[in-house]
Design a protein around this motif. Structure first.
Motif, mmCIF file in Angstrom:
data_model
loop_
_atom_site.group_PDB
_atom_site.id
_atom_site.type_symbol
_atom_site.label_atom_id
_atom_site.label_comp_id
_atom_site.label_asym_id
_atom_site.label_seq_id
_atom_site.Cartn_x
_atom_site.Cartn_y
_atom_site.Cartn_z
ATOM 1 N N PRO A 67 0.810 -1.232 0.000
ATOM 2 C CA PRO A 67 0.000 0.000 0.000
ATOM 3 C C PRO A 67 0.833 1.268 0.000
ATOM 4 N N SER A 68 1.921 1.250 0.736
ATOM 5 C CA SER A 68 2.762 2.455 0.791
ATOM 6 C C SER A 68 3.359 2.751 -0.575
ATOM 7 N N ARG A 69 3.721 1.700 -1.334
ATOM 8 C CA ARG A 69 4.281 1.933 -2.662
ATOM 9 C C ARG A 69 3.201 2.399 -3.626
ATOM 10 N N VAL A 70 1.964 1.879 -3.453
ATOM 11 C CA VAL A 70 0.853 2.363 -4.280
ATOM 12 C C VAL A 70 0.643 3.851 -4.061
ATOM 13 N N HIS A 71 0.554 4.258 -2.802
ATOM 14 C CA HIS A 71 0.348 5.673 -2.497
ATOM 15 C C HIS A 71 1.504 6.512 -3.020
ATOM 16 N N LEU A 76 3.680 10.426 -6.743
ATOM 17 C CA LEU A 76 4.784 10.844 -7.608
ATOM 18 C C LEU A 76 4.354 11.033 -9.060
ATOM 19 N N ASN A 77 3.203 10.478 -9.431
ATOM 20 C CA ASN A 77 2.769 10.533 -10.827
ATOM 21 C C ASN A 77 1.516 11.367 -11.010
ATOM 22 N N GLN A 78 1.324 12.378 -10.167
ATOM 23 C CA GLN A 78 0.140 13.218 -10.267
ATOM 24 C C GLN A 78 0.057 13.926 -11.614
ATOM 25 N N GLN A 79 1.191 14.430 -12.112
ATOM 26 C CA GLN A 79 1.167 15.105 -13.414
ATOM 27 C C GLN A 79 0.787 14.149 -14.529
ATOM 28 N N LEU A 80 1.323 12.940 -14.499
ATOM 29 C CA LEU A 80 0.985 11.944 -15.519
ATOM 30 C C LEU A 80 -0.484 11.569 -15.429
ATOM 31 N N LEU A 81 -0.986 11.365 -14.220
ATOM 32 C CA LEU A 81 -2.398 11.018 -14.056
ATOM 33 C C LEU A 81 -3.305 12.130 -14.567
ATOM 34 N N ALA A 82 -2.940 13.378 -14.279
ATOM 35 C CA ALA A 82 -3.750 14.508 -14.755
ATOM 36 C C ALA A 82 -3.705 14.611 -16.270
ATOM 37 N N ALA A 83 -2.518 14.409 -16.854
ATOM 38 C CA ALA A 83 -2.375 14.482 -18.310
ATOM 39 C C ALA A 83 -3.159 13.374 -19.002
ATOM 40 N N ALA A 84 -3.322 12.234 -18.330
ATOM 41 C CA ALA A 84 -3.972 11.077 -18.942
ATOM 42 C C ALA A 84 -5.465 10.999 -18.654
ATOM 43 N N GLY A 109 6.344 0.212 -14.194
ATOM 44 C CA GLY A 109 5.385 -0.828 -14.546
ATOM 45 C C GLY A 109 4.282 -1.031 -13.535
ATOM 46 N N ILE A 110 4.130 -0.131 -12.564
ATOM 47 C CA ILE A 110 3.066 -0.233 -11.570
ATOM 48 C C ILE A 110 1.801 0.422 -12.118
ATOM 49 N N ILE A 111 0.672 -0.296 -12.105
ATOM 50 C CA ILE A 111 -0.585 0.253 -12.621
ATOM 51 C C ILE A 111 -1.052 1.410 -11.740
ATOM 52 N N ILE A 112 -1.318 2.571 -12.372
ATOM 53 C CA ILE A 112 -1.816 3.729 -11.639
ATOM 54 C C ILE A 112 -3.188 4.177 -12.136
ATOM 55 N N ASN A 113 -3.676 3.583 -13.219
ATOM 56 C CA ASN A 113 -5.030 3.870 -13.711
ATOM 57 C C ASN A 113 -5.454 2.728 -14.626
ATOM 58 N N SER A 114 -6.757 2.458 -14.667
ATOM 59 C CA SER A 114 -7.276 1.371 -15.488
ATOM 60 C C SER A 114 -8.717 1.665 -15.860
ATOM 61 N N THR A 115 -9.124 1.236 -17.065
ATOM 62 C CA THR A 115 -10.511 1.411 -17.498
ATOM 63 C C THR A 115 -11.359 0.187 -17.196
ATOM 64 N N PHE A 116 -10.784 -0.830 -16.547
ATOM 65 C CA PHE A 116 -11.528 -2.061 -16.268
ATOM 66 C C PHE A 116 -12.696 -1.766 -15.328
ATOM 67 N N VAL A 117 -13.888 -2.288 -15.681
ATOM 68 C CA VAL A 117 -15.079 -2.076 -14.856
ATOM 69 C C VAL A 117 -15.616 -3.392 -14.322
ATOM 70 N N GLN A 118 -15.891 -4.342 -15.225
ATOM 71 C CA GLN A 118 -16.504 -5.606 -14.816
ATOM 72 C C GLN A 118 -16.013 -6.723 -15.711
ATOM 73 N N ALA A 119 -15.768 -7.885 -15.093
ATOM 74 C CA ALA A 119 -15.264 -9.022 -15.856
ATOM 75 C C ALA A 119 -16.339 -9.594 -16.767
ATOM 76 N N ILE A 132 -5.224 -1.396 -9.502
ATOM 77 C CA ILE A 132 -4.250 -0.347 -9.202
ATOM 78 C C ILE A 132 -3.199 -0.917 -8.255
ATOM 79 N N GLY A 133 -1.944 -0.697 -8.590
ATOM 80 C CA GLY A 133 -0.854 -1.179 -7.746
ATOM 81 C C GLY A 133 -0.242 -2.481 -8.193
ATOM 82 N N VAL A 134 -0.881 -3.202 -9.136
ATOM 83 C CA VAL A 134 -0.284 -4.444 -9.634
ATOM 84 C C VAL A 134 0.977 -4.109 -10.421
ATOM 85 N N ASN A 135 1.989 -4.927 -10.211
ATOM 86 C CA ASN A 135 3.281 -4.717 -10.857
ATOM 87 C C ASN A 135 3.331 -5.516 -12.161
#
Length: 390
Positions: A67-71, A76-84, A109-119, A132-135
């Protein structure tokens, strides 16, 4: 791996799956490099995984990082998240009728955003691999498109059994890199489908969206830059195909994206090695480009390399990244007139503004020289450049 094989030198294969299966047999069982059967990027990834003593018969584990690495990654990637943000929303809409999901990872390679909704009914890995957070790095899950791109900073497509580990071979993925203002890898955009091959050119789609995210990120990271958009047609200037270049106040080409590198004849991602100033690359002085930012309309430009482009220029600043007006050079007196003592604060600001405008024109639009000549900071000069849009 054992060497030697009775496999024919040029085998016949009826399908992509058969070709990949034969490539795996050659590589993992016979020790023969399957050049031409799978991409060089896949072969090199297989080699790195083998050298790391990873057993391809074992399943990959898609475990989230701590969890600490996810946070930390999200922070650290706020600019990338905002741009995307906008592009990820558009991708979700674009992919709604397909079996594909989009994922954004950081440079590791750590997931920080995903469009996945339902399997969907056939999906088993997607609910796990899109969290989010999967390596998704190569070191964690072997050969995958996002893992290879995070490792090499190059686009990659990995299909079916090209994946290193057996339990991942139901996946199909395509990834493209996103670079920052320094030319370093900032993140990876990936499209993945479980069980069903892409029914479209996934490499082109992910490349299109990654380019737009990169362009947004470059502009967001530009502070006190003249940003020049360029392309062979004016209607391409607001598309992911636009070439972008950032020029500092003293006329240095500070950064450029891949499209600009190709148009200007520069080596991709090598802004620090670009020789000469603005005029050497654009064929016009900095003052001309500054003048074209008022108003910010496309202008035709004949490059020194002979190519005719359309360009649009605007200033970027720390406070809001707004286009601002700049001043084209015009005949002025040799010295900046002294600032008279006005009757009000408003007239003082206006007098100072006019003095800075004249000095900027006198020094050919060079902000650094203007600031030194007036004994003020560059930021103060930029604030006056932005005054017309305030």
């Amino acid at each position: 791996m054992p060497h030697g094989s009775n496999l024919p030198a040029n085998p016949f294969y009826a399908s992509a799956a058969q070709r990949i299966a034969l490539a795996r047999q050659r590589y993992f069982e016979a020790g023969i490099r399957p050049s031409g059967m799978v991409s060089e990027a896949v072969i090199q990834s297989w080699t790195r995984c083998l050298h790391a003593r990873r057993d391809p018969s074992q399943p990959a584990e898609f475990e989230p990082v701590t969890p600490s690495r996810v946070h930390g990654a999200l922070r650290l990637n706020q600019q990338l998240l905002a741009a995307a943000a906008d592009e990820m929303a558009r991708l979700q809409y674009t992919l709604a009728g397909t079996s594909s999901t989009a994922m954004l990872t950081d440079a590791q390679g750590i997931i920080i955003n995903s469009t996945f909704v339902q399997a969907r009914s056939h999906e088993r890995l997607m609910p796990v691999t899109t969290r989010i957070g999967v390596n998704l790095s190569e070191e964690a899950v072997g050969t995958t498109a996002p893992g290879v791109t995070a490792r090499t900073a190059r686009p990659c497509v990995v299909s079916g059994s090209e994946h290193y580990f057996g339990n991942v071979q139901t996946m199909h993925c395509a990834a493209a890199p996103i670079h920052d203002i320094r030319g370093q890898l900032a993140g990876v955009l990936d499209l993945s489908s479980e069980g069903l091959p892409f029914g479209f050119d996934a490499g082109s789609v992910v490349g299109h969206y990654a380019a737009e995210i990169e362009n947004r990120l470059l502009c967001a990271q530009s502070t006190e830059h003249l940003v020049v958009r360029m392309q062979i047609a004016p209607n391409l200037l607001d598309t992911p195909m636009a070439g972008l270049a950032g020029i500092t106040g003293d006329g240095r080409l500070d950064w450029f994206n891949g499209a600009a590198a190709r148009l200007l004849g520069l080596r991709d991602g090598a802004a620090g090695q670009a020789r000469g100033g603005v005029e050497a690359h654009f064929g016009v002085p900095l003052s001309t480009l500054i003048g074209w930012s008022t108003p910010a309309q496309p202008q035709p430009l004949h490059l020194p390399n002979g190519l005719m482009l359309w360009v649009r220029c605007d200033w970027r600043s720390r406070d809001g990244h707004r286009p601002v007006h700049a001043v084209a050079p015009k005949p002025v007196a040799a010295a900046v007139p002294p600032v008279e003592r006005p009757d009000s604060t408003a007239s003082l600001r206006e007098t100072e503004h006019q003095a800075i405008v004249r000095a900027l024109a006198e020094h050919g639009g060079n902000v650094s020289k203007t600031a030194r000549a007036l004994g003020v900071s560059r930021g103060r000069v930029y604030r006056h450049l932005r005054a017309d849009t305030a």
